[in-house]
Design a protein around this motif. Structure first.
Motif, PDB file in Angstrom:
ATOM      1  N   MET A   1     -25.012 -44.396 -16.743  1.00 53.68           N
ATOM      2  CA  MET A   1     -26.106 -44.817 -15.866  1.00 53.68           C
ATOM      3  C   MET A   1     -26.124 -43.995 -14.581  1.00 53.68           C
ATOM      4  N   LYS A   2     -24.912 -43.733 -14.035  1.00 57.12           N
ATOM      5  CA  LYS A   2     -24.831 -43.058 -12.753  1.00 57.12           C
ATOM      6  C   LYS A   2     -25.481 -41.679 -12.795  1.00 57.12           C
ATOM      7  N   GLU A   3     -25.286 -40.952 -13.905  1.00 53.68           N
ATOM      8  CA  GLU A   3     -25.835 -39.606 -13.983  1.00 53.68           C
ATOM      9  C   GLU A   3     -27.364 -39.598 -14.039  1.00 53.68           C
ATOM     10  N   HIS A   4     -27.955 -40.760 -14.341  1.00 56.85           N
ATOM     11  CA  HIS A   4     -29.413 -40.855 -14.419  1.00 56.85           C
ATOM     12  C   HIS A   4     -30.023 -41.519 -13.182  1.00 56.85           C
ATOM     13  N   SER A   5     -29.213 -41.877 -12.201  1.00 54.50           N
ATOM     14  CA  SER A   5     -29.698 -42.692 -11.084  1.00 54.50           C
ATOM     15  C   SER A   5     -30.822 -42.016 -10.300  1.00 54.50           C
ATOM     16  N   THR A   6     -30.700 -40.716 -10.069  1.00 52.55           N
ATOM     17  CA  THR A   6     -31.745 -40.014  -9.313  1.00 52.55           C
ATOM     18  C   THR A   6     -33.050 -39.991 -10.088  1.00 52.55           C
ATOM     19  N   ARG A   7     -32.969 -39.712 -11.381  1.00 56.94           N
ATOM     20  CA  ARG A   7     -34.187 -39.662 -12.184  1.00 56.94           C
ATOM     21  C   ARG A   7     -34.833 -41.050 -12.287  1.00 56.94           C
ATOM     22  N   LEU A   8     -34.011 -42.079 -12.423  1.00 52.36           N
ATOM     23  CA  LEU A   8     -34.561 -43.438 -12.504  1.00 52.36           C
ATOM     24  C   LEU A   8     -35.210 -43.841 -11.181  1.00 52.36           C
ATOM     25  N   ALA A   9     -34.606 -43.439 -10.066  1.00 52.74           N
ATOM     26  CA  ALA A   9     -35.217 -43.707  -8.761  1.00 52.74           C
ATOM     27  C   ALA A   9     -36.546 -42.966  -8.635  1.00 52.74           C
ATOM     28  N   LEU A  10     -36.600 -41.775  -9.180  1.00 54.22           N
ATOM     29  CA  LEU A  10     -37.832 -40.985  -9.145  1.00 54.22           C
ATOM     30  C   LEU A  10     -38.926 -41.669  -9.968  1.00 54.22           C
ATOM     31  N   SER A  21     -46.036 -36.220  -3.130  1.00 55.44           N
ATOM     32  CA  SER A  21     -45.699 -34.812  -2.934  1.00 55.44           C
ATOM     33  C   SER A  21     -44.223 -34.576  -3.235  1.00 55.44           C
ATOM     34  N   GLY A  22     -43.921 -33.367  -3.683  1.00 56.17           N
ATOM     35  CA  GLY A  22     -42.532 -33.026  -3.946  1.00 56.17           C
ATOM     36  C   GLY A  22     -41.694 -33.136  -2.693  1.00 56.17           C
ATOM     37  N   GLU A  23     -42.289 -32.796  -1.551  1.00 60.90           N
ATOM     38  CA  GLU A  23     -41.558 -32.883  -0.284  1.00 60.90           C
ATOM     39  C   GLU A  23     -41.197 -34.328   0.049  1.00 60.90           C
ATOM     40  N   ALA A  24     -42.180 -35.249  -0.109  1.00 57.93           N
ATOM     41  CA  ALA A  24     -41.931 -36.655   0.202  1.00 57.93           C
ATOM     42  C   ALA A  24     -40.905 -37.256  -0.751  1.00 57.93           C
ATOM     43  N   LEU A  25     -41.007 -36.908  -2.036  1.00 56.40           N
ATOM     44  CA  LEU A  25     -40.043 -37.412  -3.014  1.00 56.40           C
ATOM     45  C   LEU A  25     -38.644 -36.907  -2.689  1.00 56.40           C
ATOM     46  N   SER A  28     -37.147 -38.714   0.332  1.00 61.24           N
ATOM     47  CA  SER A  28     -36.747 -40.094   0.011  1.00 61.24           C
ATOM     48  C   SER A  28     -35.439 -40.133  -0.762  1.00 61.24           C
ATOM     49  N   LEU A  29     -35.220 -39.121  -1.614  1.00 58.75           N
ATOM     50  CA  LEU A  29     -34.040 -39.114  -2.466  1.00 58.75           C
ATOM     51  C   LEU A  29     -32.914 -38.241  -1.923  1.00 58.75           C
ATOM     52  N   GLY A  30     -33.192 -37.545  -0.815  1.00 59.11           N
ATOM     53  CA  GLY A  30     -32.165 -36.706  -0.208  1.00 59.11           C
ATOM     54  C   GLY A  30     -31.846 -35.460  -0.999  1.00 59.11           C
ATOM     55  N   ILE A  31     -32.849 -34.902  -1.682  1.00 59.85           N
ATOM     56  CA  ILE A  31     -32.657 -33.676  -2.458  1.00 59.85           C
ATOM     57  C   ILE A  31     -33.797 -32.706  -2.177  1.00 59.85           C
ATOM     58  N   SER A  32     -33.659 -31.479  -2.649  1.00 62.30           N
ATOM     59  CA  SER A  32     -34.665 -30.447  -2.375  1.00 62.30           C
ATOM     60  C   SER A  32     -35.887 -30.584  -3.287  1.00 62.30           C
ATOM     61  N   ARG A  33     -36.958 -29.888  -2.913  1.00 59.24           N
ATOM     62  CA  ARG A  33     -38.162 -29.872  -3.754  1.00 59.24           C
ATOM     63  C   ARG A  33     -37.851 -29.207  -5.089  1.00 59.24           C
TER      64      ARG A  33
END
Length: 320
Positions: A1-10, A21-25, A28-33
């Motif tokens: 589950m942990k390895e999918h957490s960012t994608r699930l949040a997305l 927008s890619g910038e806003a996403l 929010s997730l603390g990652i690059s565009r």
């Protein structure tokens, strides 16, 4: 589950069906565009229809209602409910825990990476489009008592869907649901246990809820979804709750009355009753008229030799 957490949040952020927008996403997730773009490609690999418009960002093709344990449990009592968004197989999850589970334990998923159907076939499981549900059940009467259980489960699901407005849902021997001669759902029952001991059953179901033509391009038979069969489609959380409750009721009744108590109900729902069919048994093809089922769950087929039962082995049914 942990390895999918960012994608699930997305997915959760985009589930409103609006553009982001890619910038806003990324913020929010603390990652690059660039990382967002990579995750989007992975979500598309899960079967999600995500598209990008220059100047507007990313959006799902439509609003997505994600499964929610609290919403389901507010509508139905369940001894144990595991919701695992990304899983290899809901059936396998329960099979791996046989002996630790209470009666009626359920596993749900948004996406199966290794979903399976009968005879080891792959079950196509795009994210969020359908319902992938498995339930654990123990039969103290043993493995022999499970004969014909897939038929009973089919009845339970078909009758439950009819109460929700899908009046034309039918069953197909031995383990499918149909709507207008197209496959709507499949049932897979897997069993463990020793002769003379209780049977441990995992009852799996894959129901096409809103799967699109694009998502179903790899399916090699005519199929449909619940959107086509039901004018007022319930939310998936309500659908899951209704099916869990109906399965529990039906399995309890099955323990008391056996398959014999369900034969009339099967015949009312049988998609192929009194129709010409082809029965495929390995390389052998038997043509005849389907005449329902017997008390052992065998298909009754009328040929020039009369009415004969067929059960077990490598059997599948195809309309002529």
């Amino acid at each position: 589950m942990k390895e999918h957490s960012t994608r699930l949040a997305l997915v959760a952020m985009m589930s409103d069906g609006k553009f982001h927008s890619g910038e806003a996403l990324g913020e929010s997730l603390g990652i690059s565009r660039a990382a967002i773009s990579k995750h989007i490609r992975q979500l598309q690999g899960w079967g999600l229809d995500v598209y990008r418009v220059q100047g507007k960002g990313y959006s799902l093709a439509s609003k997505l209602e994600l499964l929610d344990c609290d919403k389901i449990l507010a509508q139905v009592k369940c001894s144990n409910l595991d919701l695992i968004p990304v899983i290899d197989s809901t059936n396998q999850f329960l099979l791996d825990r046989v002996g630790q589970l209470p009666q009626g334990a359920v596993c749900l998923a948004e996406y199966q990476q290794a979903g399976r159907g009968r005879r080891g076939r792959q079950w196509l499981s795009p994210f969020g489009s359908n319902l992938y549900l498995s339930m654990y059940w123990r039969l103290d009467a043993g493995m022999a008592a499970a004969m014909g259980l897939s038929l009973v489960v089919g009845i339970a699901i078909a009758e439950a869907l009819q109460t929700l407005g899908a009046d034309e849902i039918r069953v197909k021997w031995p383990n499918d649901l149909y709507y207008k001669d197209k496959k709507l759902a499949g049932i897979l029952i897997e069993m463990t246990g020793q002769t003379g001991e209780a049977a441990h059953l995992v009852i799996g179901m894959g129901l096409n809820v809103a799967m699109t033509d694009q998502e179903g391009t790899d399916i090699d038979q005519a199929w449909t979804n619940l959107v086509q069969a039901c004018d007022d489609l319930p939310e998936r959380n309500q659908l899951a709750a209704v099916l869990i409750e109906r399965l529990h009721q039906t399995l309890t009744a099955y323990e008391q009355i056996g398959l014999d108590g369900f034969i009339d109900r099967w015949n009312k729902l049988d998609n192929f009753l009194n129709r010409p069919v082809k029965l495929l048994i390995g390389e052998r093809v038997v043509e005849g008229i389907a005449r329902g089922i017997d008390k052992q769950g065998a298909l009754l087929l009328e040929t020039d030799a009369g009415i004969e039962p067929y059960i077990g082995g490598e059997i599948s049914l195809r309309g002529c």
